[in-house]
Motif scaffolding. Sequence first.
Motif, PDB file in Angstrom:
ATOM      1  N   LEU A   8      12.410  12.737   0.230  1.00 11.61           N
ATOM      2  CA  LEU A   8      11.740  12.375  -1.020  1.00 11.61           C
ATOM      3  C   LEU A   8      11.388  10.887  -0.906  1.00 11.61           C
ATOM      4  CD1 LEU A   8      14.182  14.201  -3.453  1.00 11.61           C
ATOM      5  CD2 LEU A   8      12.038  15.058  -2.499  1.00 11.61           C
ATOM      6  N   GLN A   9      10.329  10.619  -0.156  1.00 15.55           N
ATOM      7  CA  GLN A   9       9.979   9.248   0.191  1.00 15.55           C
ATOM      8  C   GLN A   9       9.693   8.385  -1.033  1.00 15.55           C
ATOM      9  OE1 GLN A   9       6.596   8.470   2.835  1.00 15.55           O
ATOM     10  NE2 GLN A   9       8.065   7.554   4.262  1.00 15.55           N
ATOM     11  N   ASP A  10       9.218   8.999  -2.113  1.00 13.12           N
ATOM     12  CA  ASP A  10       8.936   8.221  -3.318  1.00 13.12           C
ATOM     13  C   ASP A  10      10.212   7.683  -3.961  1.00 13.12           C
ATOM     14  OD1 ASP A  10       9.519  10.939  -3.968  1.00 13.12           O
ATOM     15  OD2 ASP A  10       8.657  10.666  -5.959  1.00 13.12           O
ATOM     16  N   ARG A  11      11.359   8.216  -3.604  1.00 10.01           N
ATOM     17  CA  ARG A  11      12.638   7.715  -4.110  1.00 10.01           C
ATOM     18  C   ARG A  11      13.244   6.636  -3.217  1.00 10.01           C
ATOM     19  NH1 ARG A  11      16.361  12.838  -5.951  1.00 10.01           N
ATOM     20  NH2 ARG A  11      14.905  13.738  -7.447  1.00 10.01           N
ATOM     21  N   CYS A  12      12.821   6.591  -1.967  1.00 11.60           N
ATOM     22  CA  CYS A  12      13.427   5.704  -0.977  1.00 11.60           C
ATOM     23  C   CYS A  12      13.273   4.238  -1.377  1.00 11.60           C
ATOM     24  CB  CYS A  12      12.782   5.937   0.390  1.00 11.60           C
ATOM     25  SG  CYS A  12      13.505   4.934   1.709  1.00 11.60           S
ATOM     26  N   ILE A  13      14.373   3.481  -1.214  1.00  9.68           N
ATOM     27  CA  ILE A  13      14.342   2.043  -1.506  1.00  9.68           C
ATOM     28  C   ILE A  13      14.483   1.216  -0.228  1.00  9.68           C
ATOM     29  CG2 ILE A  13      15.154   2.326  -3.883  1.00  9.68           C
ATOM     30  CD1 ILE A  13      17.959   1.407  -2.851  1.00  9.68           C
ATOM     31  N   GLY A  14      14.502   1.896   0.919  1.00 12.17           N
ATOM     32  CA  GLY A  14      14.526   1.194   2.199  1.00 12.17           C
ATOM     33  C   GLY A  14      15.866   0.591   2.585  1.00 12.17           C
ATOM     34  N   ALA A  15      16.964   1.126   2.085  1.00  8.27           N
ATOM     35  CA  ALA A  15      18.280   0.588   2.426  1.00  8.27           C
ATOM     36  C   ALA A  15      18.577   0.744   3.919  1.00  8.27           C
ATOM     37  CB  ALA A  15      19.364   1.254   1.590  1.00  8.27           C
ATOM     38  N   GLY A  16      18.104   1.817   4.518  1.00  6.18           N
ATOM     39  CA  GLY A  16      18.271   2.023   5.955  1.00  6.18           C
ATOM     40  C   GLY A  16      19.604   2.613   6.377  1.00  6.18           C
ATOM     41  N   ASN A  17      20.454   2.968   5.418  1.00  8.02           N
ATOM     42  CA  ASN A  17      21.755   3.551   5.767  1.00  8.02           C
ATOM     43  C   ASN A  17      21.588   4.812   6.609  1.00  8.02           C
ATOM     44  OD1 ASN A  17      22.882   1.560   4.197  1.00  8.02           O
ATOM     45  ND2 ASN A  17      23.227   2.879   2.444  1.00  8.02           N
ATOM     46  N   CYS A  18      20.619   5.624   6.271  1.00  4.27           N
ATOM     47  CA  CYS A  18      20.408   6.887   6.980  1.00  4.27           C
ATOM     48  C   CYS A  18      20.092   6.650   8.452  1.00  4.27           C
ATOM     49  CB  CYS A  18      19.281   7.674   6.321  1.00  4.27           C
ATOM     50  SG  CYS A  18      17.730   6.770   6.180  1.00  4.27           S
ATOM     51  N   ALA A  19      19.227   5.695   8.730  1.00  2.93           N
ATOM     52  CA  ALA A  19      18.842   5.405  10.110  1.00  2.93           C
ATOM     53  C   ALA A  19      19.998   4.807  10.907  1.00  2.93           C
ATOM     54  CB  ALA A  19      17.640   4.469  10.128  1.00  2.93           C
ATOM     55  N   GLU A  20      20.876   4.080  10.245  1.00  4.02           N
ATOM     56  CA  GLU A  20      22.041   3.517  10.932  1.00  4.02           C
ATOM     57  C   GLU A  20      23.064   4.599  11.256  1.00  4.02           C
ATOM     58  OE1 GLU A  20      23.839   0.079   9.127  1.00  4.02           O
ATOM     59  OE2 GLU A  20      21.875  -0.683   8.521  1.00  4.02           O
ATOM     60  N   VAL A  21      23.289   5.518  10.328  1.00  2.57           N
ATOM     61  CA  VAL A  21      24.316   6.544  10.487  1.00  2.57           C
ATOM     62  C   VAL A  21      23.836   7.704  11.369  1.00  2.57           C
ATOM     63  CG1 VAL A  21      25.694   8.251   9.228  1.00  2.57           C
ATOM     64  CG2 VAL A  21      25.445   5.952   8.331  1.00  2.57           C
ATOM     65  N   ALA A  22      22.585   8.092  11.231  1.00  2.49           N
ATOM     66  CA  ALA A  22      22.059   9.238  11.978  1.00  2.49           C
ATOM     67  C   ALA A  22      20.687   8.906  12.581  1.00  2.49           C
ATOM     68  CB  ALA A  22      21.973  10.456  11.067  1.00  2.49           C
ATOM     69  N   PRO A  23      20.647   7.997  13.559  1.00  2.00           N
ATOM     70  CA  PRO A  23      19.360   7.565  14.127  1.00  2.00           C
ATOM     71  C   PRO A  23      18.610   8.671  14.869  1.00  2.00           C
ATOM     72  CG  PRO A  23      21.184   6.679  15.404  1.00  2.00           C
ATOM     73  CD  PRO A  23      21.780   7.316  14.183  1.00  2.00           C
ATOM     74  N   LYS A  24      19.299   9.732  15.217  1.00  2.00           N
ATOM     75  CA  LYS A  24      18.638  10.872  15.864  1.00  2.00           C
ATOM     76  C   LYS A  24      17.740  11.615  14.874  1.00  2.00           C
ATOM     77  CE  LYS A  24      19.836  15.204  18.221  1.00  2.00           C
ATOM     78  NZ  LYS A  24      20.964  15.990  18.766  1.00  2.00           N
ATOM     79  N   TYR A  25      18.047  11.499  13.591  1.00  2.00           N
ATOM     80  CA  TYR A  25      17.333  12.262  12.563  1.00  2.00           C
ATOM     81  C   TYR A  25      16.493  11.428  11.615  1.00  2.00           C
ATOM     82  CZ  TYR A  25      19.837  16.279  14.176  1.00  2.00           C
ATOM     83  OH  TYR A  25      20.299  17.295  14.973  1.00  2.00           O
ATOM     84  N   PHE A  26      16.836  10.149  11.430  1.00  4.10           N
ATOM     85  CA  PHE A  26      16.147   9.344  10.429  1.00  4.10           C
ATOM     86  C   PHE A  26      15.724   7.999  10.997  1.00  4.10           C
ATOM     87  CE2 PHE A  26      19.417  11.899   8.244  1.00  4.10           C
ATOM     88  CZ  PHE A  26      18.575  12.761   7.565  1.00  4.10           C
ATOM     89  N   ASP A  27      14.588   7.534  10.524  1.00  2.00           N
ATOM     90  CA  ASP A  27      14.077   6.212  10.879  1.00  2.00           C
ATOM     91  C   ASP A  27      13.345   5.676   9.655  1.00  2.00           C
ATOM     92  OD1 ASP A  27      13.548   3.957  12.363  1.00  2.00           O
ATOM     93  OD2 ASP A  27      12.192   4.938  13.772  1.00  2.00           O
ATOM     94  N   LEU A  28      12.919   4.435   9.741  1.00  2.98           N
ATOM     95  CA  LEU A  28      12.119   3.835   8.676  1.00  2.98           C
ATOM     96  C   LEU A  28      10.708   3.622   9.200  1.00  2.98           C
ATOM     97  CD1 LEU A  28      14.647   1.200   7.267  1.00  2.98           C
ATOM     98  CD2 LEU A  28      14.284   3.564   6.532  1.00  2.98           C
TER      99      LEU A  28
END
Length: 67
Positions: A8-28
């Motif tokens: 839900l990209q319209d909710r994203c605030i760019g914290a980047g936690n997802c990319a740090e924890v699961a870089p195989k699945y998420f990026d910014l």
Amino acid sequence: MMIDIEILQDRCIGAGNCAEVAPKYFDLDDEGLVVALHNQIEPGDEAETERAVDMCPAVAILLHQSK
């Protein structure tokens, strides 16, 4: 059973936690918003991706069991 990733990209605030924890699945992207690198979670990666979802302060990532 496979698990689908919904962003839900319209909710994203760019914290980047997802990319740090699961870089195989998420990026910014270039705007600093979350993008999914895969549409589904591979077996064995559930804990990592669920932790990334739990750490999202904006609840911008949802997981659904595939039908």
